[in-house]
Design an enzyme around this catalytic site. Structure first.
Site, PDB file in Angstrom:
ATOM      1  N   ASP A  68     -32.957 -18.279   9.059  1.00 25.85           N
ATOM      2  CA  ASP A  68     -34.621 -18.814   8.764  1.00 25.85           C
ATOM      3  C   ASP A  68     -35.008 -19.691   9.844  1.00 25.85           C
ATOM      4  O   ASP A  68     -34.563 -20.763  10.398  1.00 25.85           O
ATOM      5  CB  ASP A  68     -34.602 -19.710   7.414  1.00 25.85           C
ATOM      6  N   GLU A 110     -35.364 -13.051  10.385  1.00 29.71           N
ATOM      7  CA  GLU A 110     -36.838 -12.622   9.898  1.00 29.71           C
ATOM      8  C   GLU A 110     -37.697 -11.835  10.948  1.00 29.71           C
ATOM      9  O   GLU A 110     -37.382 -12.347  11.997  1.00 29.71           O
ATOM     10  CB  GLU A 110     -37.764 -13.977   9.467  1.00 29.71           C
ATOM     11  N   CYS A 118     -35.939 -17.656  -5.413  1.00 30.52           N
ATOM     12  CA  CYS A 118     -34.593 -18.236  -5.785  1.00 30.52           C
ATOM     13  C   CYS A 118     -33.700 -17.592  -5.265  1.00 30.52           C
ATOM     14  O   CYS A 118     -33.296 -16.532  -5.633  1.00 30.52           O
ATOM     15  CB  CYS A 118     -34.384 -18.945  -7.134  1.00 30.52           C
ATOM     16  N   CYS A 121     -31.088 -17.105  -8.892  1.00 31.85           N
ATOM     17  CA  CYS A 121     -31.323 -16.236  -9.803  1.00 31.85           C
ATOM     18  C   CYS A 121     -32.237 -15.058  -9.416  1.00 31.85           C
ATOM     19  O   CYS A 121     -32.636 -14.216 -10.262  1.00 31.85           O
ATOM     20  CB  CYS A 121     -31.835 -16.951 -11.015  1.00 31.85           C
ATOM     21  N   CYS A 165     -35.428 -24.853  -8.557  1.00 34.09           N
ATOM     22  CA  CYS A 165     -35.752 -23.903  -9.502  1.00 34.09           C
ATOM     23  C   CYS A 165     -35.648 -24.210 -10.928  1.00 34.09           C
ATOM     24  O   CYS A 165     -34.587 -24.730 -11.708  1.00 34.09           O
ATOM     25  CB  CYS A 165     -34.590 -22.797  -9.426  1.00 34.09           C
ATOM     26  N   CYS A 221     -33.066 -21.784 -13.216  1.00 36.35           N
ATOM     27  CA  CYS A 221     -31.517 -21.902 -13.145  1.00 36.35           C
ATOM     28  C   CYS A 221     -31.060 -23.297 -12.655  1.00 36.35           C
ATOM     29  O   CYS A 221     -30.003 -23.479 -12.748  1.00 36.35           O
ATOM     30  CB  CYS A 221     -30.754 -20.714 -12.264  1.00 36.35           C
ATOM     31  N   ASP A 268     -35.344 -24.337   3.769  1.00 29.44           N
ATOM     32  CA  ASP A 268     -34.668 -23.290   4.797  1.00 29.44           C
ATOM     33  C   ASP A 268     -33.559 -22.806   4.252  1.00 29.44           C
ATOM     34  O   ASP A 268     -33.209 -21.594   4.754  1.00 29.44           O
ATOM     35  CB  ASP A 268     -34.816 -24.209   6.221  1.00 29.44           C
TER      36      ASP A 268
END
Length: 408
Positions: free
Chosen positions: A186, A279, A331, A334, A349, A352, A359
């Site tokens: 990332d 990316e 996330c 999950c 999250c 979960c 990052d």
């Protein structure tokens, strides 16, 4: 194809001859582009033939080597073909219609018009521009390669002098042991990169750290600029040009720092993994955000991607560009979407109870996408394409093209 770069040493008369050759190359490139606009249906070979017509019409154009004139026409065709490709792929927004060159900084010779010395430490240009013999200053040894392997030579003007780039046709592929590792990367502003394993690399911010010096040099340059001379269409003073060169050298230093940093990080990532997912960012569109444009430009994401793809191609590693949508929001545990602002640096999250750095969480999502989709593999813009192709090996804007250093 690999590019070795040397600094050239000569006399002021020779430097002026190089400038003349650069201006002539720019003139031919613009003339070919105008011919393409005026006459429909022209091909690349038609533009090459048009170079001979220009040589007959303009004596200064005939002084440039014939293959150097063809290289200028191929530059124009490269921009035209890229425009055609964008139209065929229906790229959103502007398609990149070719523009006339105003500040060209290089001239390119093919296989004629130049000759290396016996010890390969000097090059002599034999066209009528009068460049003559130039000494080559650098750490590379051209004696390892056959003359026939040198496909092109480009003379580049920069703020700190003149350089010669040699495009050498060799096999870049190098066998490297498998690491059985994969990672997702990332790209960010707080951290330069954060991978799926939790490793982060700080952002050096070379421009930010040198901004005060750059602004001071820019002010000194502006103080020596004469508006009266400009209105009278007279050249600026010698002190102004000295200040302008000092300012340009500081920018060149920042650019080189950023490039070397991106190269080291990309090399380390490729050597540590067999598959790297990253990316597919639209950096050109992202810098339109006036609040983040300076930080994004200072990060050097596009430069890092170029080196990552180049080293991936060289060492036989897989590089995959994946869509960046929602990689920071979803996330990684999950899969649920957890909306968060840019200032929120920790992913929490509520579904979960998974907690992770924002990052690093994005890096895990990027790796998952890279493993589950083919994506867009590396374009190898530095690798095996000739200089007239889209994604050229020899850069048009005069950037440093030496892909290798002794450490790599």
């Amino acid at each position: 194809m690999i590019i070795y770069e040397f600094k050239v040493k000569g006399k002021d008369k020779q430097y002026r001859a190089i400038d003349d050759a650069i201006r002539t190359s720019q003139f031919i490139q613009n003339k070919c582009l105008r011919q393409w606009m005026d006459v429909k249906g022209l091909s690349k070979y038609d533009l090459n033939k048009y170079c001979a017509v220009l040589a007959d019409l303009f004596p200064f154009a005939s002084e440039l080597n014939s293959m150097a004139r063809q290289s200028a026409a191929e530059r124009a065709w490269s921009a035209i073909s890229k425009f055609y490709d964008n139209c065929k792929r229906k790229v959103k927004g502007k398609k990149g219609f070719p523009k006339f060159k105003k500040h060209c900084r290089s001239v390119e010779y093919k296989t004629t018009g130049w000759k290396l010395s016996v010890n390969r430490k000097a090059v002599t240009f034999s066209d009528k521009k009068g460049i003559g013999r130039l000494k080559l200053k650098g750490t590379y040894d051209l004696n390892h390669y056959n003359i026939k392997q040198i496909k092109r030579i480009r003379l580049v003007r920069r703020a700190d002098g003149y350089y010669a780039q040699f495009a050498i046709d060799i096999n870049l592929l190098v066998e490297s042991p498998a690491t059985l590792q994969a990672c997702g990367i990332d790209l960010g502003l707080k951290y330069f990169i954060a991978d799926s394993k939790g490793n982060v690399e700080p952002s050096p911010q070379f421009y930010r750290s040198s901004e005060k010096q750059l602004n001071r040099a820019n002010r000194k340059k502006s103080q020596k600029f004469s508006t009266a001379r400009k209105k009278a269409k007279k050249p600026q003073s010698a002190n102004y040009h000295k200040a302008r060169i000092r300012y340009a050298r500081k920018h060149l230093r920042v650019s080189r720092q950023r490039k070397e940093y991106c190269k080291r990080v990309a090399y380390s990532v490729i050597q540590s993994n067999d598959l790297v997912a990253y990316e597919d960012l639209n950096v050109k569109g992202m810098i339109k955000n006036r609040h983040l444009a300076k930080s994004i430009s200072d990060a050097g994401w596009s430069t890092f991607r170029q080196w990552l793809e180049y080293f991936g191609h060289k060492y036989g590693k897989v590089t995959v560009a994946v869509p960046p949508h929602n990689t920071s929001q979803n996330c990684s545990s999950c899969g649920q979407k957890v909306k968060k602002s840019l200032s929120t640096r920790t992913h929490v999250c509520p579904h979960c109870n998974y907690v992770e750095d924002r990052d690093v969480n994005a890096g895990i999502n990027i790796l998952k996408r890279g493993l589950t989709t083919v994506g867009h593999t590396g374009s190898y813009a530095w690798g095996d394409l000739p200089s007239w192709a889209v994604g050229v090996s020899l850069l048009f804007n005069g950037e440093s093209g030496n892909q290798e250093s002794p450490n790599f």
